[in-house]
Design a protein around this motif. Structure first.
Motif, PDB file in Angstrom:
ATOM      1  N   ILE A  14      31.487  40.986  48.618  1.00  0.00           N
ATOM      2  CA  ILE A  14      32.413  40.789  47.501  1.00  0.00           C
ATOM      3  C   ILE A  14      31.990  39.582  46.675  1.00  0.00           C
ATOM      4  O   ILE A  14      32.022  39.603  45.447  1.00  0.00           O
ATOM      5  N   TYR A  50      27.003  47.917  42.815  1.00  0.00           N
ATOM      6  CA  TYR A  50      28.225  47.125  42.627  1.00  0.00           C
ATOM      7  C   TYR A  50      28.947  47.557  41.358  1.00  0.00           C
ATOM      8  O   TYR A  50      30.177  47.690  41.339  1.00  0.00           O
ATOM      9  N   SER A  53      30.928  50.769  41.788  1.00  0.00           N
ATOM     10  CA  SER A  53      32.213  50.536  42.467  1.00  0.00           C
ATOM     11  C   SER A  53      33.211  49.842  41.548  1.00  0.00           C
ATOM     12  O   SER A  53      34.409  50.179  41.528  1.00  0.00           O
ATOM     13  N   PHE A  54      32.755  48.875  40.789  1.00  0.00           N
ATOM     14  CA  PHE A  54      33.653  48.165  39.874  1.00  0.00           C
ATOM     15  C   PHE A  54      34.193  49.108  38.801  1.00  0.00           C
ATOM     16  O   PHE A  54      35.335  48.965  38.361  1.00  0.00           O
ATOM     17  N   LYS A  56      34.779  52.314  39.210  1.00  0.00           N
ATOM     18  CA  LYS A  56      35.806  53.121  39.873  1.00  0.00           C
ATOM     19  C   LYS A  56      37.124  52.371  39.984  1.00  0.00           C
ATOM     20  O   LYS A  56      38.205  52.958  39.906  1.00  0.00           O
ATOM     21  N   LEU A  57      37.047  51.052  40.175  1.00  0.00           N
ATOM     22  CA  LEU A  57      38.251  50.228  40.289  1.00  0.00           C
ATOM     23  C   LEU A  57      38.854  49.864  38.936  1.00  0.00           C
ATOM     24  O   LEU A  57      40.003  49.410  38.874  1.00  0.00           O
ATOM     25  N   GLY A  58      38.083  50.025  37.866  1.00  0.00           N
ATOM     26  CA  GLY A  58      38.556  49.632  36.545  1.00  0.00           C
ATOM     27  C   GLY A  58      38.258  48.204  36.187  1.00  0.00           C
ATOM     28  O   GLY A  58      38.717  47.706  35.162  1.00  0.00           O
ATOM     29  N   LEU A  59      37.469  47.508  37.025  1.00  0.00           N
ATOM     30  CA  LEU A  59      37.103  46.129  36.716  1.00  0.00           C
ATOM     31  C   LEU A  59      35.972  46.062  35.696  1.00  0.00           C
ATOM     32  O   LEU A  59      35.823  45.067  34.987  1.00  0.00           O
ATOM     33  N   LEU A  73      41.344  47.225  34.159  1.00  0.00           N
ATOM     34  CA  LEU A  73      42.027  46.443  35.190  1.00  0.00           C
ATOM     35  C   LEU A  73      41.733  44.956  35.017  1.00  0.00           C
ATOM     36  O   LEU A  73      42.634  44.118  35.188  1.00  0.00           O
TER      37      LEU A  73
END
Length: 264
Positions: A14, A50, A53-54, A56-59, A73
């Motif tokens: 992380i 990375y 994945s970010f 997918k999270l909306g970051l 996000l």
């Protein structure tokens, strides 16, 4: 012999991926994969998983042109964070530390209904300091805080305040122009100074703290006896004020471009 407690254990992956988010926040614009990876200090092949994945999270969001920027996000988190930050509350512990570090009185000044108004004061722990009171309204023309606010605010907002001091707007325009001419000097911009003006024998420096929109939220103002007060714009006192003003500005969500002064 005492030992410091061990640091809390985190999740390394992380922390590594977080470098990509920090790079996007620092740059303030969307970046190509290779540029973003370089800013984060990692190979593009390592950065890409990375970013997937970010996303997918909306970051993170990938634009149509392939560039990567902050996602919805991240923007929502930023707005929630800004709502939790009160500039005066954030600045209060800093003026206490500044007063102790500098050996001079340091105040927080905001724009009130009668002009620049002192809302917090921290006195230095020495007998040699200038007394200030909460609620004091600072002169626009003769104080560092007043000139700083005048340089940031449209004249329509401070014209009547200046007239209440018995002065015409022209009396302040030259000082405002001088502050605005410093826009190309990264060391001097964001600072205003007075030397033996409002009160003989008293000098001051004021540093701008900007809010998330880049507008002046408050002034960190140091005041002291001229005989012991370094009011130069490149001196250690000015550097300490600018350091804390910049830290507060960034904490409030703005990355200043000191060359871009708000329009009059």
């Amino acid at each position: 012999m005492t030992t410091s407690p061990p640091s809390p254990r985190g999740i390394q992956s992380i922390e590594v991926g977080g470098a990509l988010l920090r790079a996007l926040a620092h740059q303030g614009q969307a970046l190509a994969l290779k540029d973003l990876a370089r800013e984060a200090g990692m190979p593009a092949a390592k950065a890409h998983p990375y970013l997937v994945s970010f996303i997918k999270l909306g970051l993170v969001a990938q634009h149509e042109d392939g560039l990567y920027g902050l996602g919805p996000l991240a923007l929502q988190l930023g707005l929630i964070s800004l709502q939790q930050y009160d500039p005066v509350r954030l600045a209060t512990p800093r003026i206490e530390a500044l007063a102790a570090e500098l050996g001079h009185t340091v105040a927080i000044v905001v724009w009130g209904n009668r002009g620049p108004t002192v809302v917090r004061v921290a006195h230095a722990p020495t007998p040699l300091h200038i007394s200030m009171r909460h609620g004091t309204v600072m002169s626009l023309a003769d104080t560092a805080s007043g000139r700083l606010f005048a340089a940031h605010l449209p004249e329509t907002l401070w014209r009547e305040t200046l007239r209440a001091e018995g002065l015409a707007p022209a009396a302040l325009r030259s000082a405002v122009a001088a502050l605005r001419q410093r826009r190309d000097d990264a060391l001097a911009w964001g600072l205003a100074q007075t030397l033996d003006e409002a009160v003989p024998g008293v000098s001051a420096l004021a540093a701008a703290v900007l809010d998330q929109r880049g507008q002046l939220a408050l002034s960190l103002t140091a005041v002291g006896p001229s005989s012991a007060f370094d009011a130069t714009l490149q001196g250690p006192l000015a550097a300490a004020l600018r350091r804390d003003a910049l830290a507060l500005t960034q904490q409030l969500g703005y990355q200043p471009q000191w060359q871009a002064l708000p329009p009059a």
